[in-house]
Design a protein around this motif. Structure first.
Motif, PDB file in Angstrom:
ATOM      1  N   GLN B 682       0.825  -1.200   0.000  1.00  0.00           N
ATOM      2  CA  GLN B 682       0.000   0.000   0.000  1.00  0.00           C
ATOM      3  C   GLN B 682       0.866   1.259   0.000  1.00  0.00           C
ATOM      4  O   GLN B 682       0.587   2.229  -0.700  1.00  0.00           O
ATOM      5  CB  GLN B 682      -0.897  -0.049   1.232  1.00  0.00           C
ATOM      6  N   HIS B 683       1.943   1.233   0.798  1.00  0.00           N
ATOM      7  CA  HIS B 683       2.790   2.419   0.902  1.00  0.00           C
ATOM      8  C   HIS B 683       3.863   2.483  -0.167  1.00  0.00           C
ATOM      9  O   HIS B 683       4.318   3.545  -0.527  1.00  0.00           O
ATOM     10  CB  HIS B 683       3.432   2.490   2.288  1.00  0.00           C
ATOM     11  N   PHE B 684       4.331   1.340  -0.616  1.00  0.00           N
ATOM     12  CA  PHE B 684       5.375   1.312  -1.645  1.00  0.00           C
ATOM     13  C   PHE B 684       4.902   0.469  -2.819  1.00  0.00           C
ATOM     14  O   PHE B 684       5.346  -0.653  -2.992  1.00  0.00           O
ATOM     15  CB  PHE B 684       6.676   0.732  -1.092  1.00  0.00           C
ATOM     16  N   PRO B 685       4.012   1.009  -3.627  1.00  0.00           N
ATOM     17  CA  PRO B 685       3.462   0.175  -4.705  1.00  0.00           C
ATOM     18  C   PRO B 685       4.531  -0.294  -5.684  1.00  0.00           C
ATOM     19  O   PRO B 685       4.347  -1.301  -6.345  1.00  0.00           O
ATOM     20  CB  PRO B 685       2.457   1.092  -5.402  1.00  0.00           C
ATOM     21  N   ASP B 686       5.656   0.412  -5.753  1.00  0.00           N
ATOM     22  CA  ASP B 686       6.660   0.061  -6.752  1.00  0.00           C
ATOM     23  C   ASP B 686       7.798  -0.781  -6.227  1.00  0.00           C
ATOM     24  O   ASP B 686       8.429  -1.501  -6.965  1.00  0.00           O
ATOM     25  CB  ASP B 686       7.258   1.340  -7.362  1.00  0.00           C
ATOM     26  N   CYS B 687       8.089  -0.686  -4.947  1.00  0.00           N
ATOM     27  CA  CYS B 687       9.299  -1.359  -4.502  1.00  0.00           C
ATOM     28  C   CYS B 687       9.085  -2.205  -3.246  1.00  0.00           C
ATOM     29  O   CYS B 687       9.989  -2.347  -2.444  1.00  0.00           O
ATOM     30  CB  CYS B 687      10.421  -0.356  -4.306  1.00  0.00           C
ATOM     31  N   ALA B 688       7.911  -2.772  -3.096  1.00  0.00           N
ATOM     32  CA  ALA B 688       7.705  -3.694  -1.986  1.00  0.00           C
ATOM     33  C   ALA B 688       8.309  -5.040  -2.345  1.00  0.00           C
ATOM     34  O   ALA B 688       8.248  -5.467  -3.491  1.00  0.00           O
ATOM     35  CB  ALA B 688       6.220  -3.854  -1.716  1.00  0.00           C
ATOM     36  N   MET B 689       8.926  -5.673  -1.377  1.00  0.00           N
ATOM     37  CA  MET B 689       9.507  -7.001  -1.613  1.00  0.00           C
ATOM     38  C   MET B 689       8.424  -8.025  -1.294  1.00  0.00           C
ATOM     39  O   MET B 689       8.054  -8.204  -0.137  1.00  0.00           O
ATOM     40  CB  MET B 689      10.725  -7.173  -0.712  1.00  0.00           C
ATOM     41  N   LEU B 690       7.902  -8.669  -2.313  1.00  0.00           N
ATOM     42  CA  LEU B 690       6.817  -9.633  -2.104  1.00  0.00           C
ATOM     43  C   LEU B 690       7.258 -11.023  -2.531  1.00  0.00           C
ATOM     44  O   LEU B 690       8.340 -11.210  -3.060  1.00  0.00           O
ATOM     45  CB  LEU B 690       5.580  -9.221  -2.899  1.00  0.00           C
ATOM     46  N   ARG B 691       6.379 -11.970  -2.277  1.00  0.00           N
ATOM     47  CA  ARG B 691       6.667 -13.348  -2.648  1.00  0.00           C
ATOM     48  C   ARG B 691       5.468 -13.898  -3.394  1.00  0.00           C
ATOM     49  O   ARG B 691       4.335 -13.756  -2.949  1.00  0.00           O
ATOM     50  CB  ARG B 691       6.921 -14.174  -1.388  1.00  0.00           C
ATOM     51  N   ARG B 692       5.737 -14.462  -4.535  1.00  0.00           N
ATOM     52  CA  ARG B 692       4.624 -15.003  -5.300  1.00  0.00           C
ATOM     53  C   ARG B 692       4.876 -16.472  -5.566  1.00  0.00           C
ATOM     54  O   ARG B 692       6.001 -16.952  -5.508  1.00  0.00           O
ATOM     55  CB  ARG B 692       4.453 -14.251  -6.617  1.00  0.00           C
ATOM     56  N   HIS B 693       3.795 -17.156  -5.873  1.00  0.00           N
ATOM     57  CA  HIS B 693       3.912 -18.562  -6.209  1.00  0.00           C
ATOM     58  C   HIS B 693       3.062 -18.784  -7.437  1.00  0.00           C
ATOM     59  O   HIS B 693       1.843 -18.826  -7.346  1.00  0.00           O
ATOM     60  CB  HIS B 693       3.420 -19.416  -5.034  1.00  0.00           C
ATOM     61  N   PRO B 694       3.689 -18.880  -8.600  1.00  0.00           N
ATOM     62  CA  PRO B 694       2.908 -18.988  -9.820  1.00  0.00           C
ATOM     63  C   PRO B 694       2.149 -20.314  -9.869  1.00  0.00           C
ATOM     64  O   PRO B 694       2.637 -21.327  -9.353  1.00  0.00           O
ATOM     65  CB  PRO B 694       3.954 -18.929 -10.932  1.00  0.00           C
ATOM     66  N   ALA B 695       0.989 -20.300 -10.481  1.00  0.00           N
ATOM     67  CA  ALA B 695       0.239 -21.541 -10.673  1.00  0.00           C
ATOM     68  C   ALA B 695       1.011 -22.406 -11.658  1.00  0.00           C
ATOM     69  O   ALA B 695       1.514 -21.908 -12.657  1.00  0.00           O
ATOM     70  CB  ALA B 695      -1.139 -21.220 -11.218  1.00  0.00           C
ATOM     71  N   PRO B 696       1.149 -23.682 -11.365  1.00  0.00           N
ATOM     72  CA  PRO B 696       1.914 -24.529 -12.280  1.00  0.00           C
ATOM     73  C   PRO B 696       1.171 -24.706 -13.600  1.00  0.00           C
ATOM     74  O   PRO B 696      -0.054 -24.808 -13.602  1.00  0.00           O
ATOM     75  CB  PRO B 696       2.024 -25.857 -11.525  1.00  0.00           C
ATOM     76  N   PRO B 697       1.896 -24.734 -14.700  1.00  0.00           N
ATOM     77  CA  PRO B 697       1.227 -25.002 -15.973  1.00  0.00           C
ATOM     78  C   PRO B 697       0.674 -26.424 -15.973  1.00  0.00           C
ATOM     79  O   PRO B 697       1.207 -27.298 -15.287  1.00  0.00           O
ATOM     80  CB  PRO B 697       2.344 -24.849 -16.999  1.00  0.00           C
ATOM     81  N   THR B 698      -0.382 -26.641 -16.708  1.00  0.00           N
ATOM     82  CA  THR B 698      -1.038 -27.952 -16.681  1.00  0.00           C
ATOM     83  C   THR B 698      -0.077 -29.070 -17.056  1.00  0.00           C
ATOM     84  O   THR B 698      -0.200 -30.186 -16.564  1.00  0.00           O
ATOM     85  CB  THR B 698      -2.228 -27.991 -17.661  1.00  0.00           C
TER      86      THR B 698
END
Lengths: 249, 1040
Positions: B682-698
């Motif tokens: 919310q405060h740093f829309p451009d430089c927040a360090m996040l973690r994602r987990h992509p959905a595996p391809p079929t």
């Protein structure tokens, strides 16, 4: 590429406080009232001044009892590595405004109330610090035109680049950045009245963190003073050669 | 003083679009570039780094001297340069630039060596020296110009140092360069010449890489094993026209003659099979590929080929010699008609080598006194390396490091040189070292500069700190962690509020208070990025003082914390949250077991226990809601090794237990992470360090679905929610392990979760598939993860407790950092797993053990089995019985021959049972025994110690019984049953939310998985007596 080596030298062999080779010349043409050439390293600029003359533009007739300085910067198509499509575009217009603003602060406007001074600047070669070079050239052209000024106006850039990666991530300020240095770090252009110690224009390209700002600004101001010495010497030299004192022609 | 001359460097550059640009750069020459030699009167050296030894160590050069090196020396002989006896080296700037341009890893190593004051290296800025600058003559290549400028630098040093009586010696392996140097009166030697002249360091010669090409004349007679690589220019232009493809070669782990390359524009990986087609490319190299004709397309080899097989094949083939090179490969690869065909290709050139140093063992030549030997890398994907050494006796039985030099066409294996010895094979420390090196984990002791950044002891809380922080010392806070955990980075509390809601606080060690950005400590932590947990050693990300003392939220001491405090309703809905920096005093360091006992014991009614119960109550609500959203419950095999610290032997292997308290802590950590993610974003829309987990391809699910089909089970993989639901439904009578196996297999279909900088992706891509969360990050373990420190700093800025710094807000830098952390994380995980496998092998030493195992994958000649009891995967070869017989026949023949009798082959050797592999329906059949994925088998595992150097686990089938193939059980008749019952109870794998373990980790947030290894470290011996004995007795009693 490392912009500043561990040995303390920049890519082109300068130290952090060393300006590029500076050269300037007054009085190139006869048609304009004043003209000058300015070179800072591989950035080269021609400036010519027409006026003061009767103010025509709507803006100036609003009358503040001051003269109006207008400026038009244009670039030669081959001035930098990639060819330009148009000599004037959004960017040169922005530069023009900045230059005009800086000059306005230097000119004694009350002396020329109701009149206008047109400054045309042509960028012949660009290698970083174009705006600064334009301001310096325009200032010399004003002087050559004999327009009364409060002070010189000199401009210089500074950049902040990371020092060689493994020694520290701390950044280091560089004076008079060339193209690769400003695109690899940032480019802060500062114009000042060197004798009055007043900043009259300030412009930043690329993000610059607040914590680095003071060091970069100090470096740019240092550069302005250095340039002033060089420009002033050239003006003195010009006067000596022409056995003249500055006056309006 | 300063700049004396201005030059212009003018050159033309081709852009990616194909435009040609003229680049003009200024180049200033100076008169203040000093020589840096001690005692020089002409130069104004501030600090002299060169200090030539008065008595020359070399018998070639009698005077004291400094060495000037050229680019190739720096590139290829970095091991030689790193040797302690090599000092006083001048590195011309020209060399440094070229090295940087050609190989970044070597450049980094070179920089490290330069920074060591003891090595007396000096970078001479010759390019800016007014009398050393060389302008490029028209028609001269830039390489030639650089060589000239290096020679000029050497010459300048020679003449400059003459008054001091010091000589300058140019080291170069280029014969023509030496020749030209002679003309200029420069002393020049090759590295080999110079190294052999240093009589006092005999080991030095082994470090010298053999780059000097063998004589040309011989070449024409030699047999070439490989096609020549095409020139880079040709490759580039053909790549552009689309006639070649480019990609990174990934060798298969199970088959050392097969690699795959993902290229742009093709959905499928391209296969490269066989030695000739691989054409000297190594794992991780960037290669240029030429696609083969569609008729040559095949499916990926279903066989498992280890290098042992290869070697055997080679030995066999050698007498026959001749041009049958391809034959071995083909027989080994044995291509069948397969339903699914992948494109294949051959390597025509290597665009970028990714050579590094390899750990492994030496396989001495059979010929005594030989200097050429083979080196067996620990990484299976790397071929054997040919090595020359004179000290083979000292290297046998040791783990050593070898660097690659070259792979000429006439050599079957690449050539390398010996770098250093790690230690004895089998020694715990050595094995750990190997694991760490192979996985690129920085593990050296913290440097002086880093330790200087630590706070002074005794550390006290000042009044200023108290003013700046919220005092929570009066609150009943406690930490719940695995037993023996010393780096406690989280603590919890819970209070009932007057309005019926709960106030829950999660308190995280305030590491960012101690690690300030830009300090040496920060840089080291960033470099390491994560703590690494091996079975018997922990490699900390931050020094011990912080990780186990000042930052560790220990009981009954005041500690700084970064707290997140929520107001939650009874249903676990967040009413309000806030972040603040606090001072806390934990009431106790509880273990999961202790916390569980407190909750379960109705007699305990103190406030701490009550708050634990409340936390547990809310956690269940949170969990239910999350699962409802589609979070996956996956499983992985986790076992705990009980190691006796004195003898270093494994005492026991126990499957990890799952307690309610674990998921309680886990839930609140997840909640804290999510709250942190939302706030920073919310405060740093451009430089927040996040973690994602992509959905595996079929396509990732295909092997799983195929396996399920063979067991007549259906899974719906269309979304995480449907997958989770269908997993819950799958149960199998008589196979209690079935569901867990399914979950383990599902885990392997997942993608890696990744850190990223929020400015680089679109919002929908932030999604975390495993946890079913739109945004997620890591906040709760800053002691052992660097990403958390970044998140802490961002949050610190948000609550006005901290300030930003340039890198923190720079999207580009953040992205680079995220990638670095991702890499380290992955490697640390692999390292942990490799360490587990080694420990498992050492537990099997001198034993034959029978295990229940489950079929994981099928190959044509082998089965991959999962052995839950020790949490390892094993390979069961389907043709070991054939090999054994062959070996038996061979030894018998020899035995008889020794006695002078000619062995006659048995007339009718009884036919060996053969396996039939059905790829379409996925089963292996032998007679009436059919094996499918998930089937239970019993195997016997031993460590094959016949080769001391290379121990490996050998598995044999016990059940189902296949005459001629399976071996009789070693268990006594009545034991197996009890054993089995008890095992299936004990070894039920710990099902848990989205585990981070397993190849495709799901969510590193899940702290259990990530924290668990902590207790493996050392301290376990004290409580090892726990499970085995009592349970056994119980079962037996129940039977009676």
């Amino acid at each position: 590429m490392e912009l500043l080596s561990n040995e303390g030298l920049r890519q082109d062999g300068r130290t952090t406080t060393c300006l590029r080779a500076m050269k300037c010349k007054l009085g190139l043409y006869d048609r304009p009232n004043g003209s000058a050439f300015m070179q800072m390293g591989n950035t080269q600029v021609l400036a010519s001044v027409y006026g003061p003359k009767e103010a025509r533009s709507v803006k100036s007739t609003t009358g503040l009892g001051e003269c109006v300085v207008t400026c038009a910067v244009s670039r030669v198509a081959a001035c930098s590595a990639e060819r330009l499509r148009k000599p004037r575009d959004q960017r040169t217009r922005a530069t023009s405004n900045l230059v005009a603003g800086a000059l306005q602060a230097a000119v004694r406007g009350s002396k020329y109330a109701g009149s206008q001074i047109d400054v045309f600047v042509q960028v012949i070669q660009a290698d970083g610090g174009v705006t600064a070079c334009c301001i310096n050239a325009a200032c010399l052209a004003l002087l050559h035109a004999g327009i009364e000024v409060n002070d010189y106006v000199t401009a210089c850039t500074a950049s902040a680049v990371p020092t060689a990666a493994h020694t520290s991530t701390q950044t280091c300020a560089l004076v008079d950045a060339c193209q690769s240095e400003s695109s690899g770090g940032c480019e802060v252009t500062v114009a000042m009245l060197p004798n009055k110690q007043r900043i009259v224009a300030l412009h930043t390209c690329h993000p610059l963190h607040q914590s680095q700002f003071d060091a970069v600004l100090d470096m740019a101001l240092f550069g302005c003073q250095q340039l002033y010495q060089g420009m002033h010497a050239e003006v003195q030299n010009f006067l000596k050669q022409h056995h003249a004192i500055m006056s309006h022609r | 003083m300063g700049v004396v001359e201005r030059k212009q460097k003018i050159f033309y550059k081709k852009t990616k679009r194909g435009n040609i640009l003229k680049v003009v750069r200024e180049h200033y020459l100076r008169d203040d570039v000093w020589c840096s030699v001690a005692g020089c009167q002409q130069c104004k050296n501030e600090a002299s780094s060169l200090n030539p030894v008065p008595e020359s160590p070399s018998n070639l050069v009698s005077e004291p001297h400094v060495l000037v090196i050229d680019t190739n020396i720096a590139l290829h002989q970095i091991d030689f340069l790193s040797h302690e006896s090599i000092r006083n080296i001048v590195i011309p700037q020209t060399v440094l630039h070229e090295v940087r341009h050609r190989s970044l890893p070597v450049y980094k190593r070179l920089r490290d060596v330069i920074d060591l004051p003891s090595k007396n290296f000096y970078v001479f800025s010759n390019e800016h020296h007014s009398s050393c600058y060389v302008e490029r003559v028209a028609g001269e290549s830039s390489n030639d110009r650089n060589d000239t400028s290096i020679r000029l630098a050497a010459w300048w040093y020679g003449s400059h140092l003459q008054p001091l009586g010091v000589q300058a010696v140019l080291l170069t392996d280029d014969v023509s360069c030496r020749h030209k140097a002679k003309e200029m009166d420069i002393t020049a030697y090759s590295v080999r010449e110079y190294a052999s002249s240093l009589t006092e360091s005999p080991g030095l010669l082994d470090l010298v890489a053999s780059t000097e090409p063998t004589e040309k004349d011989e070449d024409s007679f030699k047999k070439m094993f490989y096609e020549p690589h095409w020139s880079l220019e040709q490759i580039r232009s053909m790549l552009k026209r689309g006639e070649l493809r480019q990609g990174v070669l990934r060798m298969s782990r199970s088959n050392c003659l097969e690699g795959s390359v993902m290229v742009e524009g093709l959905d499928e990986a391209i296969l490269v099979q066989g030695r000739t087609h691989l054409n000297r490319a190594l794992h991780d190299d960037v290669v240029a590929l030429q696609l083969l004709d569609e008729t040559c397309w095949v499916g990926a080899s279903a066989k498992v080929i280890e290098r042992e097989d290869l070697l055997e094949a080679e030995e066999k083939e050698e007498p026959s010699a001749g041009g049958a090179e391809g034959a071995t490969d083909e027989t080994l690869l044995a291509v069948e008609k397969q339903a699914h065909r992948q494109p294949t290709a051959r390597v025509v050139g290597v665009i970028r080598r990714k050579w590094r140093q390899y750990c492994g063992i030496i396989k001495p030549s059979d010929i005594p006194m030989a200097t050429r030997h083979l080196f067996v890398p620990a990484d299976r994907r790397i071929p054997y390396i040919r090595l020359e050494t004179r000290q083979v006796e000292q290297l046998v039985g040791k783990r050593i490091i070898v660097a690659l030099d070259s792979w000429p066409r006439d050599s079957r294996n690449p050539k390398g040189h010996f770098v250093r010895v790690l230690g004895e094979i089998g020694d715990r420390e050595t094995e750990n070292e190997v694991v760490l090196l192979e996985h690129d984990c920085p593990h050296t002791a913290f440097s002086e500069a880093v330790l200087k950044c630590l706070p002074q002891m005794p550390w006290v809380i000042t009044e200023k700190d108290e003013r700046e922080r919220v005092d929570l010392r009066h609150v009943d806070i406690c930490s719940v962690d695995p037993i023996g955990c010393t780096d406690i980075d989280d603590a919890l509390h819970c209070r009932r509020l007057d309005n019926g809601n709960f106030e829950v606080g999660v308190h995280i060690a305030d590491v960012s208070h101690f690690i300030r950005p830009g300090t040496a400590l920060d840089k080291e932590a960033q470099h390491r990025s994560t703590s690494v947990y091996l079975t018997n050693r922990r490699i900390d990300m931050v020094p011990d003082l912080l990780s186990s003392n000042l930052c560790s939220l220990r009981g009954n001491v005041d500690r700084f914390a970064f707290s997140v405090i929520w107001e939650l309703t009874e249903d676990g809905i967040i009413v309000d949250h806030r972040f603040c920096k606090t001072i806390i005093c934990s009431r106790g360091e509880l273990s999961y077991e202790q916390a569980q006992q407190r909750i379960d014991d109705p007699n305990m009614t103190d406030s701490l226990t009550e708050s634990l119960r409340d936390l547990n109550f809310i956690a269940k609500k949170l969990k239910a809601r999350r699962i409802d959203d589609g979070a996956l419950v996956l499983a992985s095999m986790e076992v705990k090794f009980h190691v006796d610290p004195e003898t270093d032997s494994v005492v026991d292997i126990v499957a990890k237990q799952h307690l309610e308290t674990m998921s309680m802590v886990e839930e609140f950590m997840l909640l804290a992470n999510v709250t942190a993610a939302n706030t920073t974003l919310q405060h740093f829309p451009d430089c927040a360090m996040l973690r994602r987990h992509p959905a595996p391809p079929t396509s990732n699910f295909e092997p799983l679905l195929l396996a399920c089909k063979s067991q007549a089970v259906e899974l719906d993989v269309s979304s995480n929610k449907t997958l989770s639901d269908s997993l819950n439904k799958c149960e199998r009578e008589g196979n209690p392990f079935f569901n867990s196996m399914l979950r383990i297999m599902t885990t392997r279909c997942m993608m890696q979760a990744l850190y990223f900088c929020s400015g680089t992706l679109e919002y929908p891509e932030y999604y975390h598939y495993g946890l079913a969360m739109p945004t997620y990050t890591h906040f709760t373990s800053p002691i052992r993860r660097y990403a958390d420190i970044i998140v802490h700093r961002l949050l610190g800025v948000i609550i006005d407790a901290d300030t930003t710094y340039p890198e923190l807000l720079d999207v580009k830098k953040q992205t680079e950092l995220a990638q670095h952390i991702n890499y380290r994380h992955k490697m640390a995980q692999y390292a942990g797993r490799a360490s587990g496998a080694i420990t498992a092998v050492s537990a099997l030493k001198n034993k034959t053990v029978e295990y229940e195992a489950y079929v994981l994958f099928l190959h044509q000649n082998a089965l991959q089995l999962l052995v839950p009891a020790i949490g390892q995967q094993m390979t069961l070869y389907l043709d070991y019985h054939v090999k054994e017989r062959r070996a038996a026949v061979k030894s018998k023949t020899e035995e008889l021959r020794n006695k002078g009798i000619k062995y006659k082959e048995e007339e009718n050797p009884e036919p060996l049972p053969a396996f039939e592999f059905n790829e379409k329906e996925l089963y292996v059949q032998c007679g009436d025994v059919v094996l499918r994925p998930f089937d239970e088998v019993v195997i016997q595992a031993t460590v094959d110690a016949s080769d001391v150097q290379h121990q490996r686990i050998v598995t044999k089938l016990v059940r189902p019984v296949i005459a001629g193939y399976s071996v009789p059980s070693i268990r006594t008749s009545d034991e197996p049953d009890t054993n089995k019952q008890e095992r299936s109870k004990k070894l039920k794998p710990t099902a848990k939310i989205a585990s981070d373990e397993g190849g495709p980790e799901v969510a590193a947030a899940v702290r259990k998985a990530e924290q668990e290894p902590k207790k493996k470290t050392g301290k376990t011996a004290a409580r090892r007596a726990m499970p085995e004995e009592p349970t056994k007795n119980k079962v037996k009693k129940a039977k009676k």
